[in-house]
Design a protein around this motif. Structure first.
Motif, PDB file in Angstrom:
ATOM      1  N   SER A  95      26.638 -10.938 -56.521  1.00  0.00           N
ATOM      2  CA  SER A  95      25.632 -10.708 -57.572  1.00  0.00           C
ATOM      3  C   SER A  95      25.637 -11.918 -58.506  1.00  0.00           C
ATOM      4  O   SER A  95      26.672 -12.192 -59.126  1.00  0.00           O
ATOM      5  N   GLY A  96      24.528 -12.687 -58.649  1.00  0.00           N
ATOM      6  CA  GLY A  96      23.299 -12.501 -57.936  1.00  0.00           C
ATOM      7  C   GLY A  96      23.111 -13.570 -56.848  1.00  0.00           C
ATOM      8  O   GLY A  96      23.826 -14.565 -56.777  1.00  0.00           O
ATOM      9  N   THR A  97      22.057 -13.370 -56.117  1.00  0.00           N
ATOM     10  CA  THR A  97      21.769 -14.220 -54.964  1.00  0.00           C
ATOM     11  C   THR A  97      21.382 -15.625 -55.377  1.00  0.00           C
ATOM     12  O   THR A  97      21.839 -16.604 -54.778  1.00  0.00           O
ATOM     13  N   GLY A  98      20.523 -15.755 -56.399  1.00  0.00           N
ATOM     14  CA  GLY A  98      20.064 -17.070 -56.845  1.00  0.00           C
ATOM     15  C   GLY A  98      19.338 -17.805 -55.742  1.00  0.00           C
ATOM     16  O   GLY A  98      18.444 -17.273 -55.086  1.00  0.00           O
ATOM     17  N   ASP A 107      35.453  -5.446 -49.425  1.00  0.00           N
ATOM     18  CA  ASP A 107      36.754  -6.105 -49.533  1.00  0.00           C
ATOM     19  C   ASP A 107      36.796  -7.073 -50.710  1.00  0.00           C
ATOM     20  O   ASP A 107      37.874  -7.348 -51.243  1.00  0.00           O
ATOM     21  N   ALA A 108      35.651  -7.608 -51.096  1.00  0.00           N
ATOM     22  CA  ALA A 108      35.607  -8.590 -52.182  1.00  0.00           C
ATOM     23  C   ALA A 108      34.211  -8.634 -52.769  1.00  0.00           C
ATOM     24  O   ALA A 108      33.216  -8.333 -52.080  1.00  0.00           O
ATOM     25  N   ILE A 109      34.131  -9.011 -54.050  1.00  0.00           N
ATOM     26  CA  ILE A 109      32.852  -9.143 -54.755  1.00  0.00           C
ATOM     27  C   ILE A 109      32.903 -10.380 -55.626  1.00  0.00           C
ATOM     28  O   ILE A 109      33.907 -10.634 -56.304  1.00  0.00           O
ATOM     29  N   LEU A 110      31.812 -11.137 -55.619  1.00  0.00           N
ATOM     30  CA  LEU A 110      31.681 -12.302 -56.492  1.00  0.00           C
ATOM     31  C   LEU A 110      30.560 -12.040 -57.486  1.00  0.00           C
ATOM     32  O   LEU A 110      29.436 -11.687 -57.091  1.00  0.00           O
ATOM     33  N   LEU A 111      30.847 -12.193 -58.776  1.00  0.00           N
ATOM     34  CA  LEU A 111      29.859 -12.027 -59.835  1.00  0.00           C
ATOM     35  C   LEU A 111      29.437 -13.395 -60.369  1.00  0.00           C
ATOM     36  O   LEU A 111      30.284 -14.197 -60.766  1.00  0.00           O
ATOM     37  N   LEU A 120      26.887 -13.741 -63.029  1.00  0.00           N
ATOM     38  CA  LEU A 120      25.983 -13.027 -63.923  1.00  0.00           C
ATOM     39  C   LEU A 120      26.214 -13.465 -65.365  1.00  0.00           C
ATOM     40  O   LEU A 120      27.313 -13.906 -65.717  1.00  0.00           O
ATOM     41  N   PRO A 121      25.203 -13.312 -66.231  1.00  0.00           N
ATOM     42  CA  PRO A 121      25.394 -13.668 -67.645  1.00  0.00           C
ATOM     43  C   PRO A 121      26.418 -12.794 -68.357  1.00  0.00           C
ATOM     44  O   PRO A 121      27.112 -13.248 -69.258  1.00  0.00           O
ATOM     45  N   ARG A 122      26.507 -11.498 -67.960  1.00  0.00           N
ATOM     46  CA  ARG A 122      27.452 -10.569 -68.597  1.00  0.00           C
ATOM     47  C   ARG A 122      28.316  -9.885 -67.537  1.00  0.00           C
ATOM     48  O   ARG A 122      28.174  -8.685 -67.292  1.00  0.00           O
ATOM     49  N   PRO A 123      29.203 -10.612 -66.910  1.00  0.00           N
ATOM     50  CA  PRO A 123      29.985 -10.024 -65.818  1.00  0.00           C
ATOM     51  C   PRO A 123      30.863  -8.858 -66.253  1.00  0.00           C
ATOM     52  O   PRO A 123      31.145  -7.960 -65.453  1.00  0.00           O
ATOM     53  N   TRP A 124      31.296  -8.845 -67.505  1.00  0.00           N
ATOM     54  CA  TRP A 124      32.168  -7.761 -67.979  1.00  0.00           C
ATOM     55  C   TRP A 124      31.473  -6.395 -67.919  1.00  0.00           C
ATOM     56  O   TRP A 124      32.123  -5.373 -67.748  1.00  0.00           O
ATOM     57  N   VAL A 125      30.145  -6.387 -68.039  1.00  0.00           N
ATOM     58  CA  VAL A 125      29.403  -5.127 -67.952  1.00  0.00           C
ATOM     59  C   VAL A 125      29.460  -4.562 -66.534  1.00  0.00           C
ATOM     60  O   VAL A 125      29.464  -3.345 -66.331  1.00  0.00           O
ATOM     61  N   ALA A 151      41.980  -5.407 -52.916  1.00  0.00           N
ATOM     62  CA  ALA A 151      40.634  -5.967 -52.863  1.00  0.00           C
ATOM     63  C   ALA A 151      40.512  -7.016 -53.961  1.00  0.00           C
ATOM     64  O   ALA A 151      41.242  -6.998 -54.944  1.00  0.00           O
ATOM     65  N   ARG A 152      39.553  -7.938 -53.791  1.00  0.00           N
ATOM     66  CA  ARG A 152      39.467  -9.072 -54.712  1.00  0.00           C
ATOM     67  C   ARG A 152      38.118  -9.105 -55.427  1.00  0.00           C
ATOM     68  O   ARG A 152      37.075  -8.777 -54.862  1.00  0.00           O
ATOM     69  N   ILE A 153      38.152  -9.519 -56.682  1.00  0.00           N
ATOM     70  CA  ILE A 153      36.953  -9.777 -57.471  1.00  0.00           C
ATOM     71  C   ILE A 153      36.999 -11.212 -57.965  1.00  0.00           C
ATOM     72  O   ILE A 153      38.077 -11.734 -58.307  1.00  0.00           O
ATOM     73  N   GLY A 154      35.857 -11.858 -57.972  1.00  0.00           N
ATOM     74  CA  GLY A 154      35.729 -13.200 -58.530  1.00  0.00           C
ATOM     75  C   GLY A 154      34.539 -13.238 -59.467  1.00  0.00           C
ATOM     76  O   GLY A 154      33.556 -12.509 -59.275  1.00  0.00           O
ATOM     77  N   SER A 155      34.617 -14.076 -60.489  1.00  0.00           N
ATOM     78  CA  SER A 155      33.521 -14.192 -61.446  1.00  0.00           C
ATOM     79  C   SER A 155      33.366 -15.654 -61.843  1.00  0.00           C
ATOM     80  O   SER A 155      34.354 -16.327 -62.161  1.00  0.00           O
TER      81      SER A 155
END
Length: 299
Positions: free
Chosen positions: A111-114, A178-182, A184-189, A205-209
């Motif tokens: 999120s997002g594709t851009g 398994d993983a999500i990449l953010l 976004l302008p407000r990733p904390w939301v 599982a992994r998150i990236g921002s």
């Protein structure tokens, strides 16, 4: 044609990269049916029909010089894609792929594709049995991305959707990613929505921002801690060009024997000599900053 394809020659419908010089790369979809089926370079025009059957990686001779015809890869696509938004470049992309622990077979959210720069590299990494679900709130961007994924033969690996992850989350994907990449302008939301979508496993599982401002990073890290994420780390990719120069320095030569002195007591020969050698010069200022990458695990 798939961007994952390894065919040796250009076929109709392929996306190819025309390497004109170090600073000039052109992406061309070989479609002879378009209105003006040629690509213009400083060395002359190249008809699309002449590219069909041409071997990848070899020279194509124009009237005033030559270019190289290269197979499209995610790295080259990032350098030549049509911009719809600001994009992530290779230094950040490589860190994201590594720290999200992506590998063939992974189920990934984005999120997002851009403009789809990162999407292509993720798709290649998780293919052939993994899948990328990429979300963007802008309908036209989603449509354009879907068209490119289809042209590049990635539609079986990537699903593009229009959605506001702040409000809607990841729809029916809860508990399977398994993983999500953010990006976004407000990733904390979006962090609580990410928590619901991630798969619980012993490996985590992994998150990236990705965020350009440190204030965004601070709020994201607080949200990650509140939602129970662990191993939170923030990285910054900086470009520091190194320059090699010839350096000349004065050296003191200790005389082996006392030298005869001229009138006035001065030595006949200077004890100094000059030596020249190559050295790496490190700049005092770092000119490039793309943003901050924050990663965390959910167990």
């Amino acid at each position: 044609m798939s961007i994952l394809n390894t065919n040796d020659t250009v076929s109709e419908g392929d996306t190819v990269i025309v390497h004109v010089d170090f600073a000039t790369l052109l992406s061309v979809r070989v479609d002879p049916t378009v209105r003006e089926p040629t690509v213009q370079t400083k060395y002359g025009a190249i008809p699309y029909k002449n590219l069909i059957g041409h071997k990848y990686g070899t020279k194509y001779h124009c009237k005033k010089g030559y270019v190289f015809i290269l197979r499209a890869t995610p790295e080259l696509w990032t350098k030549t894609l049509p911009f719809r938004t600001q994009i992530l470049y290779l230094p950040d992309i490589s860190m994201i792929i590594m720290h999200l622990d992506l590998r063939p077979g992974c189920m990934v959210g984005e999120s997002g594709t851009g403009s789809g720069s990162l999407s292509h590299t993720i798709a290649r990494t998780i293919a052939p049995h993994g899948h990328l679900y990429t979300f963007d709130y802008h309908d036209l961007r989603v449509q354009q991305a879907e068209k490119e994924f289809l042209q590049h033969g990635l539609n079986h690996v990537i699903t593009a959707r229009k959605a506001d992850v702040y409000a809607e989350g990841y729809l029916e994907l809860d508990g399977i990613l398994d993983a999500i990449l953010l990006d976004l302008p407000r990733p904390w939301v979006a962090v609580p929505k990410v928590k619901k979508a991630l798969k619980r496993s012993c490996g985590g599982a992994r998150i990236g921002s990705f965020s350009p401002c440190i204030e965004q990073v601070q709020r994201t890290c607080l949200a990650l801690k509140q939602e129970g994420f662990a191993d939170i780390v923030t990285l910054e990719c900086l470009m520091r060009p190194l320059e090699v120069k010839a350096i000349t320095v004065n050296c003191w030569n200790e005389p082996k024997e006392p030298e005869a002195a001229a009138e006035g007591g001065k030595p006949l020969k200077s004890p100094f000599s000059q030596t020249t050698f190559p050295a790496t010069i490190v700049p005092g200022d770092v000119p490039g900053h793309s943003g901050y990458l924050t990663f965390a695990s959910l167990f």
